[in-house]
Design an enzyme around this catalytic site. Structure first.
Site, short mmCIF file in Angstrom:
data_model
loop_
_atom_site.label_atom_id
_atom_site.label_comp_id
_atom_site.label_asym_id
_atom_site.label_seq_id
_atom_site.Cartn_x
_atom_site.Cartn_y
_atom_site.Cartn_z
N ARG A 106 0.84 -1.19 0.00
CA ARG A 106 0.00 0.00 0.00
C ARG A 106 0.89 1.26 0.00
O ARG A 106 1.95 1.27 0.64
CB ARG A 106 -0.84 -0.02 1.27
CG ARG A 106 -1.86 1.10 1.42
CD ARG A 106 -2.96 1.00 0.46
NE ARG A 106 -4.14 1.77 0.83
CZ ARG A 106 -5.11 2.05 -0.04
NH1 ARG A 106 -5.04 1.64 -1.28
NH2 ARG A 106 -6.17 2.73 0.35
N THR A 381 -9.33 0.96 -9.70
CA THR A 381 -8.53 -0.14 -9.13
C THR A 381 -8.62 -1.33 -10.09
O THR A 381 -9.43 -1.32 -11.03
CB THR A 381 -9.04 -0.55 -7.71
OG1 THR A 381 -8.91 0.57 -6.84
CG2 THR A 381 -8.35 -1.75 -7.11
N THR A 399 -3.88 -0.57 -7.34
CA THR A 399 -4.66 0.63 -7.63
C THR A 399 -3.83 1.91 -7.70
O THR A 399 -2.75 1.99 -7.11
CB THR A 399 -5.73 0.81 -6.51
OG1 THR A 399 -6.61 1.88 -6.85
CG2 THR A 399 -5.11 1.10 -5.16
N ASP A 423 -7.93 8.41 0.24
CA ASP A 423 -8.51 7.31 1.01
C ASP A 423 -8.37 7.51 2.52
O ASP A 423 -8.90 6.71 3.30
CB ASP A 423 -7.88 5.97 0.60
CG ASP A 423 -8.63 5.31 -0.56
OD1 ASP A 423 -9.69 5.84 -0.96
OD2 ASP A 423 -8.17 4.27 -1.06
N SER A 452 -7.88 0.86 3.11
CA SER A 452 -8.30 0.39 1.79
C SER A 452 -9.48 -0.57 1.93
O SER A 452 -9.72 -1.12 3.00
CB SER A 452 -7.13 -0.35 1.14
OG SER A 452 -7.56 -0.99 -0.04
N1 GLY Z 1 -8.37 3.03 -3.51
C1 GLY Z 1 -9.24 1.95 -3.38
C2 GLY Z 1 -8.96 1.12 -2.18
O1 GLY Z 1 -7.84 1.09 -1.72
O2 GLY Z 1 -9.83 0.47 -1.67
#
Ligand code: GLY
Length: 570
Positions: A106, A381, A399, A423, A452
């Site tokens: 991430r 995504t 994503t 996010d 996420s």
């Molecule tokens: N940006 C979409 C997610 O991480 O859920």
């Protein structure tokens, strides 16, 4: 500026696709949209060229992780709205022998990020700031994630896995009609954010079959091919990222890039009707929420009621309402916030949560405690599922957040930056439009990962591989994976039917059931409306790409017809 020409299909086929595909297709099948079955492995992704690259790697003797690395880099070229090297993702892995692991790659907030960085002087969110431009970007994780996965599990040389992506970027590929439309819709934004031009910009309108050539991206991928992780996080590419930050107002530094690490995390594991569900822990909310949802409905006779009947939908919606309320209050980066995962997935806790539900009318979301609201999430995504000849399986969701991320292409390096900072809870503690406060667990802090919904998952039955599944779709990711699993286990669908089936979604707030056109028949809709459920019709939900292993040991693919997705088996 990079070269953009209208593609001659024949030239393209010879120059680009054939070298990749010859290896990939010998004896295999292209265009699998039904549940044909294969013995030796399968790749299902959002783009046919990426699926072809993956299957070619498997046929060359690569394992599922090798193919996953090649697909991730290829998607960054041929599916630039979500495939990426400038974003992040999660990988769930299960070896043929049953060993499981996950990698969290991430994005994370830069060291200079701060809690109020997207608020104006009156303390109100400036929405565009967390959505577009360099300041919206988190430190990218994809290259580190792929490098880490390859170091631990890879069989083929790293360079061999990047080479197909370099060829696709250097020689170009034909855009689909869907891609041409997307690119046309974004021309103004690209021009605003990228004054010196990008490969995505074009004087005349894009049309299906036009060739998208990305020379700068090919050069960046060559650095990664030659130097591995350091080819992105140090040297020329890192310098280009920081120069882009200085040009366009971002805050990612050379130290942020050098310090980025992908993290191996213990999977979240739960049981549903004898199936073991192996999925992603925080900073994804998806794994915990998926297990909660499955446990919440496990005691109800869904099969007897039938797929998308009023009783089935009502129970699933009431479970979703409660799980999404928990998600908004309790989930965030576990390295910064103590996530009560074990308590949330406890069977007694979930049973107690469901005890406030009555058949005669809809529960009001404001009556479901744990009241804080998650930010609105983008539904782009992408997800891909892979199984190799030995039976090793990879489930990856990756994503840029919004389509084409922050809209900024790093000058000279040719790749898009994510807008994943959006996010985070941009303004925790303040009431939102529902009069409730935003989640403290997901407040912005330096070096923190944003929450996420991505839910890559692998299922086992009796110690053997059963399903590899995941989807894009922002907050609808969790409910789409949930429904796909129920479609197979409870409603006896094959993999393709389970993916294709129309879906619905409830996320606690707003208090409405979003329903894909055709998901509910008029009887079910009328019954639910009479009980007070607000039914909101909407367009496609999710784009699930999944693989099912049958009891005879064959693989069925499910490639989502909502996109250009393709399953290829051999
Ligand atoms: N940006 C979409 C997610 O991480 O859920």
């Amino acid at each position: 500026m990079q070269r953009i020409t209208r593609g001659n299909p024949l030239v393209l086929l010879i120059a680009l696709v054939i070298p990749l595909v010859l290896a990939g297709c010998a004896g295999g099948q292209l265009g699998v949209k039904s549940s044909k079955e294969y013995r030796n492995g399968m790749v299902v992704s959002a783009n046919q060229l990426a699926s072809q690259v993956g299957i070619a790697i498997l046929k060359k003797g690569g394992n599922a992780v090798d193919a996953a690395v090649a697909v991730q880099f290829s998607l960054a070229v041929v599916y630039p709205n979500a495939g990426n090297i400038g974003g992040g993702g999660f990988m769930v892995y299960r070896s043929a022998k049953g060993e499981t692991s996950t990698i969290d790659y991430r994005e994370k907030a830069a060291a200079k990020a701060s809690r109020n960085m997207y608020l104006d002087s009156a303390g109100l969110p400036i929405v565009e700031k967390s959505m577009y431009g360099s300041l919206a970007a988190g430190v990218p994780g994809s290259v580190a994630g792929m490098f880490e996965a390859h170091q631990k599990y890879g069989k083929l040389p790293w360079a061999d896995l990047i080479a197909p992506a370099i060829a696709l970027a250097d020689q170009g590929f034909e855009v689909s009609e869907r891609q041409a439309n997307e690119l046309n819709g974004l021309q103004k934004r690209f021009a605003l954010l990228n004054p010196s031009g990008t490969a995505f910009m074009k004087a005349s309108a894009w049309a299906a079959g036009d060739l998208l050539v990305q020379k700068e991206l090919a050069n960046t991928l060559t650095h990664i091919k030659e130097k591995g992780k350091a080819g992105f996080y140090e040297g020329a590419v890192a310098n280009a990222i920081v120069a882009e930050m200085q040009r366009s107002g971002g805050i990612i530094s050379l130290e942020d890039l050098k310090n980025y690490e992908a993290i191996w995390r213990k999977p979240v594991v739960g049981m549903y009707k004898g199936f073991k569900v192996i999925t992603m822990p925080p900073p994804s909310s998806g794994g915990i929420a998926l297990i909660q949802l499955l446990k919440a409905v496990e005691g109800y006779p869904l099969k007897k009621w039938g797929h998308n009947t009023d009783s089935t939908v009502q129970v699933m919606v009431e479970a979703e309402r409660r799980v999404y309320a928990d998600r908004a209050a309790h989930l965030g980066d576990p390295d910064f916030y103590k996530v009560p995962g074990i308590q949330l997935m406890d069977a007694a806790y979930i049973k107690n949560r469901m005890s406030s539900f009555t058949w005669d009318k809809a529960t009001s979301s404001t009556a479901v405690s744990a009241g804080v609201v998650a930010p609105m999430e983008h539904e782009e995504t992408t997800h891909f599922s892979i199984v190799d000849r030995e039976g090793n399986a990879v489930s990856i969701t990756t994503t840029l957040n919004g389509s084409y991320g922050a809209g900024v292409v790093v000058k000279g390096a040719g790749f898009l930056l994510n807008n994943e900072m959006d996010d985070f809870s941009v303004k925790p503690g303040a009431p939102n439009m529902y009069g409730l406060v935003g989640g403290e667990a997901n407040a912005i802090a330096p070096n923190k990962r944003m929450l996420s919904s991505m839910t890559p998952a692998i299922l086992e039955k009796d110690g053997d591989l059963f399903m590899v599944v995941g989807t894009p779709g922002g907050s609808t990711i969790i409910t789409s994976v949930f429904q796909t699993i129920l479609n197979v286990i409870d409603f006896d669908m094959n993999m393709q039917a389970a993916v294709t089936a129309k879906k619905f979604h409830h996320q606690w707030l707003p208090d409405e059931v979003q329903v894909e056109t055709g998901a509910l028949d008029s009887v079910a809709q009328r019954v639910l409306e009479r009980k007070g459920y607000i039914i909101k019709p909407r367009g496609p939900i999710g784009r699930v790409d999944a693989i099912l292993k049958t009891k005879w040991g064959f693989y069925q693919g499910g490639a989502d017809p909502r996109g250009d997705d393709l399953a290829i088996g051999w």
